[in-house]
Design a protein around this motif. Structure first.
Motif, PDB file in Angstrom:
ATOM      1  N   LYS A   1       8.269   4.438  -4.224  1.00 55.03           N
ATOM      2  CA  LYS A   1       9.583   4.128  -4.808  1.00 55.03           C
ATOM      3  C   LYS A   1      10.313   3.017  -4.040  1.00 55.03           C
ATOM      4  O   LYS A   1      11.311   2.498  -4.516  1.00 55.03           O
ATOM      5  N   GLN A   2       9.821   2.674  -2.864  1.00 57.65           N
ATOM      6  CA  GLN A   2      10.505   1.701  -2.018  1.00 57.65           C
ATOM      7  C   GLN A   2      10.143   0.248  -2.335  1.00 57.65           C
ATOM      8  O   GLN A   2      10.645  -0.656  -1.696  1.00 57.65           O
ATOM      9  N   GLY A   3       9.268   0.046  -3.281  1.00 53.17           N
ATOM     10  CA  GLY A   3       8.938  -1.306  -3.734  1.00 53.17           C
ATOM     11  C   GLY A   3       8.266  -2.158  -2.691  1.00 53.17           C
ATOM     12  O   GLY A   3       7.136  -1.907  -2.297  1.00 53.17           O
ATOM     13  N   ILE A   4       8.961  -3.181  -2.224  1.00 53.93           N
ATOM     14  CA  ILE A   4       8.375  -4.186  -1.337  1.00 53.93           C
ATOM     15  C   ILE A   4       7.946  -3.585  -0.003  1.00 53.93           C
ATOM     16  O   ILE A   4       6.943  -4.000   0.571  1.00 53.93           O
ATOM     17  N   ILE A   5       8.657  -2.598   0.487  1.00 50.41           N
ATOM     18  CA  ILE A   5       8.286  -1.963   1.759  1.00 50.41           C
ATOM     19  C   ILE A   5       6.918  -1.307   1.629  1.00 50.41           C
ATOM     20  O   ILE A   5       6.056  -1.461   2.487  1.00 50.41           O
TER      21      ILE A   5
ATOM     22  N   PHE B   1      -4.253   2.471  11.004  1.00 50.09           N
ATOM     23  CA  PHE B   1      -3.974   1.529   9.920  1.00 50.09           C
ATOM     24  C   PHE B   1      -4.352   2.110   8.562  1.00 50.09           C
ATOM     25  O   PHE B   1      -3.744   1.779   7.547  1.00 50.09           O
ATOM     26  N   PHE B   2      -5.356   2.997   8.530  1.00 46.00           N
ATOM     27  CA  PHE B   2      -5.640   3.739   7.304  1.00 46.00           C
ATOM     28  C   PHE B   2      -4.487   4.691   6.992  1.00 46.00           C
ATOM     29  O   PHE B   2      -4.092   4.856   5.841  1.00 46.00           O
ATOM     30  N   VAL B   3      -3.956   5.329   8.029  1.00 47.49           N
ATOM     31  CA  VAL B   3      -2.819   6.232   7.847  1.00 47.49           C
ATOM     32  C   VAL B   3      -1.622   5.451   7.309  1.00 47.49           C
ATOM     33  O   VAL B   3      -0.889   5.936   6.435  1.00 47.49           O
ATOM     34  N   LEU B   4      -1.435   4.240   7.796  1.00 52.53           N
ATOM     35  CA  LEU B   4      -0.363   3.376   7.305  1.00 52.53           C
ATOM     36  C   LEU B   4      -0.518   3.123   5.804  1.00 52.53           C
ATOM     37  O   LEU B   4       0.467   3.138   5.052  1.00 52.53           O
TER      38      LEU B   4
ATOM     39  N   LEU C   1       3.530  -2.491   3.660  1.00 47.77           N
ATOM     40  CA  LEU C   1       2.773  -1.536   4.482  1.00 47.77           C
ATOM     41  C   LEU C   1       1.322  -1.468   4.031  1.00 47.77           C
ATOM     42  O   LEU C   1       0.402  -1.437   4.859  1.00 47.77           O
ATOM     43  N   LEU C   2       1.109  -1.451   2.723  1.00 47.11           N
ATOM     44  CA  LEU C   2      -0.254  -1.393   2.198  1.00 47.11           C
ATOM     45  C   LEU C   2      -1.036  -2.652   2.561  1.00 47.11           C
ATOM     46  O   LEU C   2      -2.167  -2.574   3.050  1.00 47.11           O
ATOM     47  N   ILE C   3      -0.442  -3.809   2.357  1.00 44.91           N
ATOM     48  CA  ILE C   3      -1.114  -5.071   2.680  1.00 44.91           C
ATOM     49  C   ILE C   3      -1.383  -5.169   4.180  1.00 44.91           C
ATOM     50  O   ILE C   3      -2.475  -5.563   4.604  1.00 44.91           O
TER      51      ILE C   3
END
Length: 175
Positions: free
Chosen positions: A40-44, A28-31, A48-50
């Motif tokens: 550059k992918q915005g919402i994606i 999940f850290f790697v994610l 992923l970060l959230i």
């Protein structure tokens, strides 16, 4: 007559189990690191970060509960839970350090990202114009390296992770 106690796993076995759980938490850290690369992918990237931010503590607690229930017969003392989560978290941070170092190295070598970062710093400095801290962002940008970013990530993750582990240990223990 006293009920039979579940034998405690040996330290070596505990570390092996924590290492396996650390791999799960570390993913999940790697994610999170991958989400930076997808800026550059915005919402994606944001999702992923959230998701990574939420799943690190959740998976840490779930792996500790699984350890308690499967290997300790459903009973865990406070320091056993804290110790197991600390080992798990340390192994997860090893993966995280490598992932964040690689991602920041890639990002800081990308002219598009550096230009975007410089533009963001200019906007922030315009907003801070007239204050004594107005030039600090530009100075900080010149000293930004993958090593400094990774070290900053490591120190903040250790600090907040340890606070979380000590609190979560209260809820995981079971007599």
């Amino acid at each position: 007559m006293e009920p039979a106690q579940t034998p405690r796993p040996q330290f070596r076995n505990t570390i092996q189990l924590a290492m396996q759980s650390g791999m799960i938490v570390g993913l999940f850290f790697v994610l999170q690191a991958i989400s930076f690369l997808l800026y550059k992918q915005g919402i994606i990237s944001s999702l992923l970060l959230i998701g990574g931010l939420i799943m690190v503590p959740v998976s840490l607690v779930l792996t500790a509960i699984k350890y308690r229930d499967r290997h300790l017969g459903g009973k865990m003392r406070y320091m056993e839970g804290v110790g197991y989560m600390m080992w798990t978290y340390l192994f997860a941070l090893i993966l995280a350090i490598v992932a964040f170092y690689i991602s920041t190295r890639v990002l800081l070598n990308s002219p598009d990202f550096v230009a975007l970062l410089e533009q963001s710093i200019e906007i922030a400095e315009q907003m801070m114009e007239g204050t004594e801290n107005a030039g600090l962002l530009s100075e900080g940008m010149s000293s930004l390296t993958p090593q400094s970013f990774t070290l900053s990530f490591l120190s903040s993750s250790l600090f907040f992770g340890l606070i979380f582990i000590y609190i979560a240990g209260l809820f995981i223990k079971r007599r």
